[in-house]
Design an enzyme around this catalytic site. Sequence first.
Site, PDB file in Angstrom:
ATOM      1  N   SER A 144       0.820  -1.209   0.000  1.00 54.04           N
ATOM      2  CA  SER A 144       0.000   0.000   0.000  1.00 54.04           C
ATOM      3  C   SER A 144       0.850   1.254   0.000  1.00 54.04           C
ATOM      4  O   SER A 144       1.949   1.286   0.568  1.00 54.04           O
ATOM      5  CB  SER A 144      -0.908   0.010   1.240  1.00 54.04           C
ATOM      6  OG  SER A 144      -1.559   1.246   1.393  1.00 54.04           O
ATOM      7  N   TYR A 157      -3.661  -1.326   9.710  1.00 54.23           N
ATOM      8  CA  TYR A 157      -3.577  -1.569   8.272  1.00 54.23           C
ATOM      9  C   TYR A 157      -2.148  -1.389   7.773  1.00 54.23           C
ATOM     10  O   TYR A 157      -1.604  -2.249   7.061  1.00 54.23           O
ATOM     11  CB  TYR A 157      -4.530  -0.619   7.538  1.00 54.23           C
ATOM     12  CG  TYR A 157      -4.509  -0.758   6.035  1.00 54.23           C
ATOM     13  CD1 TYR A 157      -5.214  -1.786   5.411  1.00 54.23           C
ATOM     14  CD2 TYR A 157      -3.807   0.144   5.234  1.00 54.23           C
ATOM     15  CE1 TYR A 157      -5.212  -1.916   4.020  1.00 54.23           C
ATOM     16  CE2 TYR A 157      -3.792   0.024   3.852  1.00 54.23           C
ATOM     17  CZ  TYR A 157      -4.495  -1.008   3.251  1.00 54.23           C
ATOM     18  OH  TYR A 157      -4.475  -1.131   1.887  1.00 54.23           O
TER      19      TYR A 157
END
Length: 251
Positions: A144, A157
Amino acid sequence: MKTLSGKTALLTGALGTLGRAQAVALAKAGANLLLLDRPGAEGGEAFAAGIAGAQKTACVYVGEDLNDLAAAQKRVRTLAETHGGIDILINNAALIINKPFEDFSLEEYEDQVRVNSSAAFALARAAAPAMKRKRYGKIVNFCSVTLNGRWDGYVPYVASKGAMLGLTKSLARELGPHGIRVNAVSPGAVVSEAEQRVFADRLQQYNDWVLENQCLKRRIEPDDIASVVLFLVSAASDMVSGQNIMVDGGW
């Protein structure tokens, strides 16, 4: 051109915005698809049937909960045996929640790490034996843009995606001698259902912030990610391994 004809691909998180775009791209390239998502997910069977009919390739919806790592690993081992091995594994599934660090419970942290990175380890363990026998395999993990540290409210996350990056590089080193390539894709801010859910109360503000920070002044679409994944699972990337490709519009 059916560049993936004869290859079997397992895609997790297949019913999300990014997953659907990848499923279509893989099917158009001729891959036989195993689309893994939550058990009983609405529209799963219909989506798989639609791809099979439109692209004239095998496409099966697999309902499996990645929260149960042992069960998911066992299921993928069975799928590998049934389908003559899994040639392509794409660990796309992810949980994402946005809120201050202090508001996350330990359970929420563990849930995101389990689905976002531990599941990739479990499924790679299940798929690797057949890949080794064939001396061929492609594994694509999803990291990410949030790893750049400029995003607030995503501690579990981001931690899970950091683990995924480490997993990618270490697996590439261990599996490379067996002809297995392992790479990661790090999407930027992609237009998606998740974005609309997380930023529902401030969507325009978020959109403006993304475009201000990107070098390229248009939003990233799911097909932008799918095209890079397609490159990584094709013969065009056979000498690429251990890499993390940023698809973030120049963040």
